[in-house]
Design a protein around this motif. Structure first.
Motif, PDB file in Angstrom:
ATOM      1  N   PHE A 163      12.568   1.886 -10.470  1.00  0.00           N
ATOM      2  CA  PHE A 163      12.658   1.220  -9.163  1.00  0.00           C
ATOM      3  C   PHE A 163      13.233   2.152  -8.092  1.00  0.00           C
ATOM      4  N   GLN A 164      14.016   3.139  -8.493  1.00  0.00           N
ATOM      5  CA  GLN A 164      14.422   4.167  -7.536  1.00  0.00           C
ATOM      6  C   GLN A 164      13.178   4.914  -7.041  1.00  0.00           C
ATOM      7  N   ALA A 165      12.245   5.176  -7.944  1.00  0.00           N
ATOM      8  CA  ALA A 165      11.010   5.870  -7.557  1.00  0.00           C
ATOM      9  C   ALA A 165      10.149   4.999  -6.654  1.00  0.00           C
ATOM     10  N   VAL A 166      10.133   3.692  -6.928  1.00  0.00           N
ATOM     11  CA  VAL A 166       9.371   2.767  -6.074  1.00  0.00           C
ATOM     12  C   VAL A 166       9.958   2.754  -4.666  1.00  0.00           C
ATOM     13  N   ALA A 167      11.280   2.650  -4.580  1.00  0.00           N
ATOM     14  CA  ALA A 167      11.937   2.642  -3.270  1.00  0.00           C
ATOM     15  C   ALA A 167      11.679   3.952  -2.531  1.00  0.00           C
ATOM     16  N   ALA A 168      11.713   5.075  -3.258  1.00  0.00           N
ATOM     17  CA  ALA A 168      11.477   6.378  -2.633  1.00  0.00           C
ATOM     18  C   ALA A 168      10.047   6.480  -2.112  1.00  0.00           C
ATOM     19  N   SER A 169       9.087   5.926  -2.871  1.00  0.00           N
ATOM     20  CA  SER A 169       7.684   5.975  -2.436  1.00  0.00           C
ATOM     21  C   SER A 169       7.495   5.211  -1.124  1.00  0.00           C
ATOM     22  N   ILE A 170       8.116   4.031  -1.049  1.00  0.00           N
ATOM     23  CA  ILE A 170       7.994   3.224   0.173  1.00  0.00           C
ATOM     24  C   ILE A 170       8.716   3.912   1.336  1.00  0.00           C
ATOM     25  N   SER A 171       9.913   4.392   1.079  1.00  0.00           N
ATOM     26  CA  SER A 171      10.714   5.011   2.137  1.00  0.00           C
ATOM     27  C   SER A 171      10.010   6.232   2.721  1.00  0.00           C
ATOM     28  N   GLU A 172       9.497   7.090   1.838  1.00  0.00           N
ATOM     29  CA  GLU A 172       8.856   8.315   2.297  1.00  0.00           C
ATOM     30  C   GLU A 172       7.581   8.022   3.068  1.00  0.00           C
ATOM     31  N   CYS A 173       6.836   7.024   2.614  1.00  0.00           N
ATOM     32  CA  CYS A 173       5.570   6.695   3.279  1.00  0.00           C
ATOM     33  C   CYS A 173       5.811   6.046   4.646  1.00  0.00           C
ATOM     34  N   LEU A 174       6.755   5.091   4.694  1.00  0.00           N
ATOM     35  CA  LEU A 174       6.914   4.284   5.905  1.00  0.00           C
ATOM     36  C   LEU A 174       8.057   4.755   6.799  1.00  0.00           C
ATOM     37  N   ASN A 175       8.803   5.770   6.344  1.00  0.00           N
ATOM     38  CA  ASN A 175       9.929   6.278   7.123  1.00  0.00           C
ATOM     39  C   ASN A 175      10.958   5.183   7.397  1.00  0.00           C
ATOM     40  N   ILE A 176      11.333   4.480   6.334  1.00  0.00           N
ATOM     41  CA  ILE A 176      12.358   3.450   6.444  1.00  0.00           C
ATOM     42  C   ILE A 176      13.434   3.714   5.387  1.00  0.00           C
ATOM     43  N   GLN A 177      14.580   3.037   5.510  1.00  0.00           N
ATOM     44  CA  GLN A 177      15.688   3.248   4.577  1.00  0.00           C
ATOM     45  C   GLN A 177      15.794   2.083   3.597  1.00  0.00           C
ATOM     46  N   ILE A 178      15.871   2.415   2.312  1.00  0.00           N
ATOM     47  CA  ILE A 178      16.054   1.395   1.264  1.00  0.00           C
ATOM     48  C   ILE A 178      17.157   1.869   0.323  1.00  0.00           C
ATOM     49  N   GLU A 179      18.182   1.044   0.193  1.00  0.00           N
ATOM     50  CA  GLU A 179      19.249   1.316  -0.778  1.00  0.00           C
ATOM     51  C   GLU A 179      19.004   0.457  -2.010  1.00  0.00           C
ATOM     52  N   VAL A 180      19.068   1.058  -3.195  1.00  0.00           N
ATOM     53  CA  VAL A 180      18.850   0.328  -4.443  1.00  0.00           C
ATOM     54  C   VAL A 180      20.204  -0.053  -5.031  1.00  0.00           C
ATOM     55  N   HIS A 204       0.817  -1.220   0.000  1.00  0.00           N
ATOM     56  CA  HIS A 204       0.000   0.000   0.000  1.00  0.00           C
ATOM     57  C   HIS A 204       0.858   1.281   0.000  1.00  0.00           C
ATOM     58  N   ALA A 205       2.170   1.129   0.011  1.00  0.00           N
ATOM     59  CA  ALA A 205       3.047   2.316   0.077  1.00  0.00           C
ATOM     60  C   ALA A 205       3.588   2.731  -1.287  1.00  0.00           C
ATOM     61  N   VAL A 206       3.221   2.018  -2.340  1.00  0.00           N
ATOM     62  CA  VAL A 206       3.743   2.320  -3.683  1.00  0.00           C
ATOM     63  C   VAL A 206       2.720   3.133  -4.463  1.00  0.00           C
ATOM     64  N   ASP A 207       3.074   4.336  -4.804  1.00  0.00           N
ATOM     65  CA  ASP A 207       2.180   5.221  -5.567  1.00  0.00           C
ATOM     66  C   ASP A 207       2.352   4.919  -7.068  1.00  0.00           C
ATOM     67  N   ARG A 208       1.687   3.876  -7.523  1.00  0.00           N
ATOM     68  CA  ARG A 208       1.878   3.389  -8.888  1.00  0.00           C
ATOM     69  C   ARG A 208       1.437   4.394  -9.945  1.00  0.00           C
ATOM     70  N   GLU A 209       0.315   5.042  -9.700  1.00  0.00           N
ATOM     71  CA  GLU A 209      -0.191   5.981 -10.705  1.00  0.00           C
ATOM     72  C   GLU A 209       0.828   7.082 -10.996  1.00  0.00           C
ATOM     73  N   ALA A 210       1.409   7.641  -9.925  1.00  0.00           N
ATOM     74  CA  ALA A 210       2.382   8.718 -10.114  1.00  0.00           C
ATOM     75  C   ALA A 210       3.649   8.203 -10.799  1.00  0.00           C
ATOM     76  N   ILE A 211       4.062   6.998 -10.438  1.00  0.00           N
ATOM     77  CA  ILE A 211       5.292   6.440 -11.033  1.00  0.00           C
ATOM     78  C   ILE A 211       5.092   6.146 -12.516  1.00  0.00           C
TER      79      ILE A 211
END
Length: 606
Positions: free
Chosen positions: A444-461, A363-370
């Protein structure tokens, strides 16, 4: 208009090519003396005007004696060049050796048993017909008589038997072994080393008859034979499976043969003069030129190459393409292989063994915007499930959207349920990519950013080498905790794109009810509506249990130079889409270079 010098050059080239063909052909039996022309029977000297006409005729003739289409350029211009990724880790031309390490222009040294038409219907290729036994377990394929290898050896069912025994042998460690798991008789036992390869349910009955036996009735078996690439039994015995990676030992039963192999620089194939199959080529030479694929569109604009795939075109490139009438007309969009991009997890270990974490990510991936801002809407549509609309049993009404739609507040709730309120204490993650190009890295950088910003977690691609990624993915237990990947169909049946999610497949996710339904539906015959409903229920389980997070379904396409012609790519299918469709390998016998090429300054004239 052609000059006298041009005609002289063309005649010379045709004579030279004729000598080459003669040199490559098997030695013929001596002709009876009576058939040898006497000196006095040569063309009379008083008819010199016939020479230019003969030259003109020869200039448009293929090595198979077929005349090119009326709008075609001369045969010496029938050259087709594609770009090849300099970063590719390639070792073979053959699908049956290593699916994920193939050179560009691969799988042209043989024909499969079957191929697909523009509407994905199975059509004959090397097999002229096939039938199934009454119990639904044994398929008999009848191979066309007269097919042969480029060394003159007849192509027989024993070549397929040897090929399949090779790929089933655990020592071969084939990277696509999961494909036949649970399908071919004794496949799994042989892969496990419990039975010898000779016990495989793929048998040559005689030279022209091949029988394939399955574990259970398997309706899509003919469609799976789209991947029945064959290798020569004699060459395998003499040189091993990499015989096509050497010009000296390469042998072909396909439309082209290997002429130049310089890995990292250049590959060249030429039309196979011994070819007797269903797709005799109009092109006389194929070239693959290695390059940094970020330069592919510029090379295309400079007429250095003839085609670029959608995956190498950036949103900025598409802005140029869609604003240029010629480029726009020659970008041919299609369904491709119904490919879906998604995230995968190791659900057997923390943190993804918690369904709440997986739902939070979904639910943290903003697919439409991506899709709108990164893919570009010409290349993709948002995905909430595995099966792209249009694929059999797919969700065409959007019923599955609720399970994975973007809802950041809901995502945070799930993460809190998992014990990580506002992301506190959640481990830092590394998202692996499978050697993606710049365009998909941005996605996939945008996908990781969407999840990170929503959930306040760190993801390195991290973009990995293709083989490194696949070895980690296929390892048991998996060595890939969290990654992004895409998958397209191998055959047009839900048993394929849902079958890869079985617990015996490539993903580290298991749901017993999903496994049961997919296995039962895959072998169900006689009730297509029930079969479709079963697959739809299985897909609902997959998205609800978040086996993966589905990002986008790809619209695929190719940008061709305007002088690349052929009904294969220019005539529409039943849905009105004109393009080189996935699985239309017969196109290699159809496309050609039109006279329009003379209006451009291409590599052919340099």
């Amino acid at each position: 208009m052609m000059t006298k010098r041009t005609w002289t050059m063309l005649i010379g080239m045709m004579v030279a090519f004729g000598l080459l063909v003669t040199a490559c052909a098997p030695q013929a039996a001596p002709a009876p003396p009576a058939e040898q022309p006497a000196p006095e029977e040569k063309a009379p000297a008083e008819e010199p005007a016939a020479a230019p006409e003969a030259a003109e005729e020869d200039a448009y003739m293929t090595i198979y004696g077929e005349r090119l289409p009326e709008d075609a350029a001369t045969y010496d211009m029938q050259i087709y060049k594609v770009p090849c990724d300099i970063k590719g880790n390639h070792i073979t031309f053959d699908f049956q050796v290593a699916v994920y390490q193939r050179f560009c222009l691969s799988d042209l040294f043989q024909d499969q048993l079957v191929n697909l038409d523009k509407d994905f219907n199975v059509i004959p290729a090397s097999a002229e017909s096939w039938e199934v036994s009454e119990d639904g377990l044994t398929w008999t394929f009848h191979i066309k008589p007269g097919l042969q290898w480029s060394d003159g050896t007849p192509l027989t069912a024993y070549d397929w038997e040897a090929t399949y025994q090779m790929i089933a042998n655990p020592e071969h460690a084939w990277d696509f072994a999961w494909f036949y798991s649970g399908v071919l008789k004794n496949w799994d036992e042989i892969i496990a080393g419990e039975l010898p390869p000779s016990e495989l349910g793929v048998k040559a009955v005689d030279d022209l008859t091949l029988q394939i036996t399955t574990e259970t009735p398997w309706p899509p078996l003919p469609a799976m034979m789209q991947f029945s690439f064959v290798m020569q039994k004699k060459a395998l015995e003499e040189h091993g499976p990499l015989y096509n990676s050497n010009v000296e030992t390469s042998v072909s039963a396909g439309p082209f043969i290997l002429d130049v192999l310089e890995p990292g620089k250049r590959i060249e194939l030429v039309a196979n003069p011994m070819y007797k199959g269903y797709r005799q080529p109009r092109l006389q030479r194929l070239i693959a030129e290695y390059r940094d694929m970020s330069t592919a569109f510029v090379a295309f604009q400079n007429y250095e190459i003839d085609q670029v795939g959608y995956e190498w075109l950036s949103p900025a490139d598409f802005e140029i393409i869609l604003s240029d009438p010629v480029l726009k007309e020659n970008y041919l969009r299609h369904y491709g292989d119904f490919r879906t991009d998604y995230l995968l997890f190791d659900t057997y270990n923390p943190p993804f063994n918690d369904i709440n974490v997986r739902k939070a990510f979904a639910h943290a991936v903003d697919r439409e915007a991506i899709v709108k801002n990164v893919y570009g809407e010409i290349k993709a549509m948002p995905a909430y499930s595995m099966l792209m609309p249009g694929y059999p049993a797919s969700d065409t009404e959007g019923k599955l959207k609720e399970y994975q739609k973007y809802d950041c507040d809901l995502a945070k709730e799930y993460l809190a349920k998992a014990g990580y309120p506002n992301g506190e204490g959640f481990p830092k993650l590394e998202m692996w990519l499978r050697n993606e190009g710049p365009a998909m890295q941005a996605v996939f950088q945008a996908v990781a950013a969407s999840i990170s910003e929503c959930l306040n977690i760190q993801i390195e691609v991290s973009n990995k080498d293709f083989k490194v990624y696949m070895d980690a993915l296929n390892a048991k237990p998996t060595q890939l905790q969290f990654g992004a990947v895409s998958y397209g169909m191998d055959f047009l049946d839900p048993a394929n794109l849902l079958g890869i999610w079985l617990s015996t497949g490539r993903h580290s996710w298991k749901n017993d009810e999903f496994d049961r339904i997919v296995r039962e539906a895959s072998s169900l015959v006689g009730d297509p509506e029930k079969r479709k409903a079963m697959f739809q229920e299985a897909e609902r389980i997959l998205v609800d249990d978040v086996g993966g997070v589905f990002i986008a379904h790809r619209w695929q396409g190719d940008l061709f130079q305007p002088f690349i012609q052929g009904d294969c790519i220019r005539e529409p299918d039943s849905q009105g889409i004109a393009a080189w469709h996935w699985g239309n390998d017969w196109c290699w016998g159809n496309i050609y270079i039109s006279k329009d090429v003379y209006n451009y300054d291409t590599y052919r004239g340099k």
